[in-house]
Design an enzyme around this catalytic site. Structure first.
Site, mmCIF file in Angstrom:
data_model
loop_
_atom_site.group_PDB
_atom_site.id
_atom_site.type_symbol
_atom_site.label_atom_id
_atom_site.label_comp_id
_atom_site.label_asym_id
_atom_site.label_seq_id
_atom_site.Cartn_x
_atom_site.Cartn_y
_atom_site.Cartn_z
ATOM 1 N N GLU A 181 33.447 29.902 63.461
ATOM 2 C CA GLU A 181 34.865 29.573 63.735
ATOM 3 C C GLU A 181 35.693 30.778 64.182
ATOM 4 O O GLU A 181 36.729 31.082 63.599
ATOM 5 C CB GLU A 181 35.490 28.926 62.493
ATOM 6 C CG GLU A 181 34.782 27.663 62.061
ATOM 7 C CD GLU A 181 35.260 27.130 60.705
ATOM 8 O OE1 GLU A 181 36.301 27.587 60.201
ATOM 9 O OE2 GLU A 181 34.574 26.239 60.160
ATOM 10 N N GLU A 297 27.060 20.230 60.909
ATOM 11 C CA GLU A 297 27.764 19.842 59.670
ATOM 12 C C GLU A 297 28.262 18.404 59.742
ATOM 13 O O GLU A 297 29.373 18.087 59.307
ATOM 14 C CB GLU A 297 28.947 20.793 59.424
ATOM 15 C CG GLU A 297 28.558 22.257 59.392
ATOM 16 C CD GLU A 297 29.713 23.210 59.059
ATOM 17 O OE1 GLU A 297 30.780 22.748 58.608
ATOM 18 O OE2 GLU A 297 29.534 24.425 59.264
HETATM 19 O O1 9MR Z 1 31.754 22.465 52.049
HETATM 20 C C1 9MR Z 1 32.358 23.713 51.824
HETATM 21 C C2 9MR Z 1 33.293 23.643 50.628
HETATM 22 O O2 9MR Z 1 32.534 23.423 49.448
HETATM 23 C C3 9MR Z 1 34.108 24.914 50.535
HETATM 24 O O3 9MR Z 1 35.025 24.817 49.464
HETATM 25 C C4 9MR Z 1 34.822 25.126 51.861
HETATM 26 C C5 9MR Z 1 35.721 26.357 51.856
HETATM 27 O O4 9MR Z 1 36.464 26.410 53.031
HETATM 28 O O5 9MR Z 1 33.874 25.251 52.886
HETATM 29 C C6 9MR Z 1 33.147 24.081 53.080
HETATM 30 O O6 9MR Z 1 32.245 24.236 54.142
HETATM 31 C C7 9MR Z 1 32.825 24.513 55.407
HETATM 32 C C8 9MR Z 1 31.817 25.323 56.182
HETATM 33 O O7 9MR Z 1 31.463 26.463 55.459
HETATM 34 C C9 9MR Z 1 32.348 25.693 57.551
HETATM 35 N N1 9MR Z 1 32.775 24.543 58.288
HETATM 36 C C10 9MR Z 1 33.692 23.654 57.577
HETATM 37 C C11 9MR Z 1 33.083 23.243 56.251
HETATM 38 C C12 9MR Z 1 33.962 22.232 55.558
HETATM 39 O O8 9MR Z 1 35.203 22.816 55.246
#
Ligand code: 9MR
Length: 388
Positions: A181, A297
């Site tokens: 990102e 994802e």
């Molecule tokens: O699924 C992840 C969640 O448990 C965390 O709290 C969060 C923090 O921002 O990140 C989530 O995973 C993210 C991923 O690392 C990057 N793309 C977006 C995902 C969903 O927010």
């Protein structure tokens, strides 16, 4: 096939009383297009039938594709049914959080690999591929980061982190989301780059540096640039796709060791302004740079869909099938991963819960680990995909 008039009557019958409010919502929404694409309109004509009971990984493998999911270590270690489901369905596993700075770096001078090692071992034991997420991100940095990292020492931390973490799993990783990102045109920076500590401290070349460091430490891993909000056809997404393409072109033209684009694919059922033509042409532009594409994802938020789970499941499944049938048409797409496998553990239940308090249903398995229509939709999309 139903005639249009009888279709809406049949739809009401199918939904029952609890679905009535949903049906009205659909009708109202339809007038404010683009909302709910084909899935709401043609929903009852879709049967989601699947031949046989082969798990998703087998269907994907038959087409030269990889299928898998993300999981948190805590959930997986404590839940035998989740373990069995992941082993049955998945050919690749990705730690949902455990390889992020926040988890790996409790203190500036300490790396804690205990949870990520557990997941790596689980993948190895069950002959699954393992995938790394993520080395460089503006989020999920540890508390101490703000106090400790500055313009003077940022490069030292950056180099040390990427080198240490990639070396730890060198030769074992199928792929790494090296940078995650990095594009956000709304931030008003040059080349659409996102404001982040890395941009602030190291300048725009931090991206290229990250790939070079990762390639040096783990020459076997596929190095991926992972990005969100690329899928839909709004103006914002259009601008973002263009910026991402430019970034990839620039990296390639400088000989950066980057091998693939990860398209996160957090889809939202109630939005759905998916423009297949634009998406296809973006995928083909990426492929023509010599890059592979991974769907990294995938999930489908049902936050604003009608309450009735049967109605939600059909709409969510339709979004899955529509989306995958477009992206799998592009031969450069080599892998599909869900962000979680079962509705029991999904980031969406805390990040975008439903206002009626009903549990969200964005993933292929329900909260008791039973396949839902979304599973059928994915199975169908794999079955219909061209062989890689
Ligand atoms: O699924 C992840 C969640 O448990 C965390 O709290 C969060 C923090 O921002 O990140 C989530 O995973 C993210 C991923 O690392 C990057 N793309 C977006 C995902 C969903 O927010």
């Amino acid at each position: 096939m139903f005639k249009k008039s009888s279709m809406s009557r049949r739809r009401l019958l199918y939904m029952g009383v609890s679905g009535l409010a949903g049906a009205i919502a659909v009708a109202v929404a339809k007038d404010r297009l683009p909302i709910y694409p084909s899935q709401a309109v043609n929903n009852l004509t879709r049967d989601f039938k699947v031949a046989g009971l082969t798990p998703l990984k087998g269907r994907a493998t038959a087409k030269g594709l990889i299928y898998g999911a993300a999981s948190g270590q805590d959930f997986l270690a404590s839940d035998k049914t989740l373990q069995a489901s992941i082993v049955r369905e998945c050919g690749i596993l990705v730690p949902e959080n455990e390889l992020k700075w926040q988890f790996l770096r409790p203190r500036p001078d300490v790396f804690d690999f205990s949870k990520s090692d557990w997941l790596a071992q689980f993948a190895r034991t069950h002959k699954m591929l393992f995938r790394g997420h993520t080395l460089v991100w503006y989020e999920q940095l540890p508390e101490w980061f703000k106090e400790v990292v500055n313009r003077q020492n940022a490069e030292k931390f950056f180099v040390e982190h990427i080198t240490t973490v990639t070396k730890r799993y060198a030769g074992q990783m199928h792929s790494w989301d090296v940078v995650n990102e990095a594009i956000e045109p709304d931030d008003g920076q040059k080349a659409g780059l996102r404001k982040s500590p890395w941009l602030e401290f190291l300048g725009p070349d931090y991206i290229e540096l990250a790939y070079r460091l990762a390639a040096q430490a783990d020459p076997k891993a596929m190095l991926v640039y992972n990005e969100n909000a690329l899928e839909y056809s709004g103006r914002k997404e259009e601008v973002k796709r263009t910026a991402v393409l430019k970034l990839l072109e620039r990296l390639k033209s400088r000989g950066t060791p980057i091998h693939a684009l990860g398209i996160q694919s957090h889809l939202v059922a109630q939005e759905g302004a998916l423009n297949a033509k634009k998406l296809r042409s973006f995928l083909s532009d990426v492929a023509s740079l010599g890059l592979k594409i991974l769907i990294t994802e995938l999930d489908v938020s049902d936050q604003k869909l009608p309450l009735d789970p049967a109605v939600r499941d059909r709409i969510v499944a339709s979004v899955y099938e529509d989306y995958l049938s477009v992206v799998l048409d592009e031969k450069a797409v080599i892998a599909v991963l869900n962000w979680g496998l079962s509705d029991r553990h999904t980031w969406l239940s805390t990040f975008t819960p439903r206002s009626d308090g009903a549990p969200v249903r964005p993933l292929p398995l329900d909260s008791s680990f039973k396949p839902k229509l979304a599973w059928n939709a994915m199975a169908r999309a794999f079955d219909q995909a061209r062989k890689r």
